[in-house]
Motif scaffolding. Sequence first.
Motif, PDB file in Angstrom:
ATOM      1  N   THR A 124       0.905  -1.150   0.104  1.00  9.57           N
ATOM      2  CA  THR A 124      -0.016   0.309   0.007  1.00  9.57           C
ATOM      3  C   THR A 124       0.831   1.294   0.076  1.00  9.57           C
ATOM      4  OG1 THR A 124      -1.750   1.031   0.978  1.00  9.57           O
ATOM      5  CG2 THR A 124      -0.428   0.386   2.466  1.00  9.57           C
ATOM      6  N   PRO A 125       0.319   2.147  -0.617  1.00  7.26           N
ATOM      7  CA  PRO A 125       1.316   3.512  -0.497  1.00  7.26           C
ATOM      8  C   PRO A 125       1.527   3.854   0.895  1.00  7.26           C
ATOM      9  CG  PRO A 125      -0.435   3.671  -2.050  1.00  7.26           C
ATOM     10  CD  PRO A 125      -0.510   2.582  -1.358  1.00  7.26           C
ATOM     11  N   ASP A 126       2.716   4.281   1.068  1.00  6.26           N
ATOM     12  CA  ASP A 126       3.193   4.824   2.343  1.00  6.26           C
ATOM     13  C   ASP A 126       2.276   6.235   3.026  1.00  6.26           C
ATOM     14  OD1 ASP A 126       4.455   6.984   1.003  1.00  6.26           O
ATOM     15  OD2 ASP A 126       6.378   6.400   1.613  1.00  6.26           O
ATOM     16  N   TRP A 127       1.661   6.757   1.974  1.00  8.34           N
ATOM     17  CA  TRP A 127       0.929   7.708   2.630  1.00  8.34           C
ATOM     18  C   TRP A 127      -0.616   7.489   2.730  1.00  8.34           C
ATOM     19  CZ3 TRP A 127      -3.371   8.031  -0.359  1.00  8.34           C
ATOM     20  CH2 TRP A 127      -3.308   7.573  -1.759  1.00  8.34           C
ATOM     21  N   ASN A 128      -1.121   6.287   2.746  1.00  9.24           N
ATOM     22  CA  ASN A 128      -2.372   5.570   2.892  1.00  9.24           C
ATOM     23  C   ASN A 128      -2.395   5.302   4.303  1.00  9.24           C
ATOM     24  OD1 ASN A 128      -4.966   4.617   2.681  1.00  9.24           O
ATOM     25  ND2 ASN A 128      -4.699   3.464   0.994  1.00  9.24           N
ATOM     26  N   GLU A 129      -2.606   6.270   5.209  1.00  9.58           N
ATOM     27  CA  GLU A 129      -2.669   5.972   6.590  1.00  9.58           C
ATOM     28  C   GLU A 129      -3.816   5.248   7.070  1.00  9.58           C
ATOM     29  OE1 GLU A 129      -1.906   9.892   8.683  1.00  9.58           O
ATOM     30  OE2 GLU A 129      -0.156   9.949   7.722  1.00  9.58           O
ATOM     31  N   GLY A 130      -5.002   5.318   6.282  1.00 10.03           N
ATOM     32  CA  GLY A 130      -6.304   4.429   6.718  1.00 10.03           C
ATOM     33  C   GLY A 130      -6.068   3.173   6.296  1.00 10.03           C
ATOM     34  N   ALA A 131      -5.394   2.906   5.183  1.00 11.84           N
ATOM     35  CA  ALA A 131      -5.029   1.389   4.803  1.00 11.84           C
ATOM     36  C   ALA A 131      -3.876   0.810   5.832  1.00 11.84           C
ATOM     37  CB  ALA A 131      -4.785   1.372   3.588  1.00 11.84           C
ATOM     38  N   ILE A 132      -3.003   1.614   6.224  1.00 14.86           N
ATOM     39  CA  ILE A 132      -1.852   1.059   7.089  1.00 14.86           C
ATOM     40  C   ILE A 132      -2.449   0.658   8.407  1.00 14.86           C
ATOM     41  CG2 ILE A 132      -0.032   1.705   8.346  1.00 14.86           C
ATOM     42  CD1 ILE A 132       0.993   3.322   5.580  1.00 14.86           C
ATOM     43  N   ARG A 133      -3.458   1.544   8.883  1.00 22.23           N
ATOM     44  CA  ARG A 133      -4.058   1.332  10.369  1.00 22.23           C
ATOM     45  C   ARG A 133      -5.069  -0.094  10.248  1.00 22.23           C
ATOM     46  NH1 ARG A 133      -4.913   6.880  10.140  1.00 22.23           N
ATOM     47  NH2 ARG A 133      -6.870   6.579   9.672  1.00 22.23           N
ATOM     48  N   ARG A 146      11.013  -0.639  -0.950  1.00 22.11           N
ATOM     49  CA  ARG A 146      10.500   0.195  -2.081  1.00 22.11           C
ATOM     50  C   ARG A 146       9.978  -0.535  -3.268  1.00 22.11           C
ATOM     51  NH1 ARG A 146      12.415   6.073  -2.333  1.00 22.11           N
ATOM     52  NH2 ARG A 146      13.401   6.252  -0.305  1.00 22.11           N
ATOM     53  N   ARG A 147       9.030  -0.255  -3.792  1.00 22.98           N
ATOM     54  CA  ARG A 147       8.565  -0.982  -5.143  1.00 22.98           C
ATOM     55  C   ARG A 147       8.977  -0.279  -6.257  1.00 22.98           C
ATOM     56  NH1 ARG A 147       4.719  -5.114  -6.706  1.00 22.98           N
ATOM     57  NH2 ARG A 147       4.039  -4.764  -8.596  1.00 22.98           N
ATOM     58  N   TYR A 148       9.639  -0.935  -7.213  1.00 25.08           N
ATOM     59  CA  TYR A 148      10.071  -0.149  -8.704  1.00 25.08           C
ATOM     60  C   TYR A 148       9.217  -0.532  -9.876  1.00 25.08           C
ATOM     61  CZ  TYR A 148      13.904   1.955  -6.015  1.00 25.08           C
ATOM     62  OH  TYR A 148      14.905   2.511  -4.985  1.00 25.08           O
ATOM     63  N   ALA A 149       9.102   0.078 -10.842  1.00 31.25           N
ATOM     64  CA  ALA A 149       8.519  -0.162 -11.924  1.00 31.25           C
ATOM     65  C   ALA A 149       9.776   0.309 -13.211  1.00 31.25           C
ATOM     66  CB  ALA A 149       7.359   0.354 -12.297  1.00 31.25           C
ATOM     67  N   TRP A 150       9.835  -0.791 -14.162  1.00 31.64           N
ATOM     68  CA  TRP A 150      10.969  -0.421 -14.905  1.00 31.64           C
ATOM     69  C   TRP A 150      10.416  -0.729 -16.366  1.00 31.64           C
ATOM     70  CZ3 TRP A 150      16.230  -3.481 -15.913  1.00 31.64           C
ATOM     71  CH2 TRP A 150      16.707  -2.611 -16.810  1.00 31.64           C
TER      72      TRP A 150
END
Length: 153
Positions: A124-133, A146-150
């Motif tokens: 989950t994105p690190d800014w998605n605090e609701g999902a993290i909780r 970190r997830r990368y896309a190439w």
Amino acid sequence: MNPTPTVRPARPADLPRLVELIHEHVAYERSAPRPPGLADRLGPRLFAQDPRLWVLLAETPDGQVAGYAACSEEFAFWDARSYLHMDCLYLAEDARGHGLGAALMAAVADLARERGLGHVEWQTPDWNEGAIRFYDRLGAASHPKRRYAWPAG
């Protein structure tokens, strides 16, 4: 909302609503819009009886599809075992906080067990605090990577 939410596998007739939810999810995660023709690309893969791809849908008490979890089987090289990768979990904004997310996660865990897969992984994105909780309340453990896309082209 229903005290025991309904979660079921996606059916071909669900594809238009699923695509709507995907576009909502893309916008929510501040991602770039997807190219046109998503339903045309997704439908054949999802409903071609691919034994490694599943979408579970959460329904409100009135039968409206309000969210989804998209999963696929992956292989963990270090463990030499397959696991269930939950690529996406999304609930429409007005469907949050009513138990649908927990019901989706329970169904994802059931799917992993049915397939003989030892665990589920997702991000989950690190800014998605609701999902993290939410994930923390479930007892899930996070791993700092970190997830990368190439692009391959």
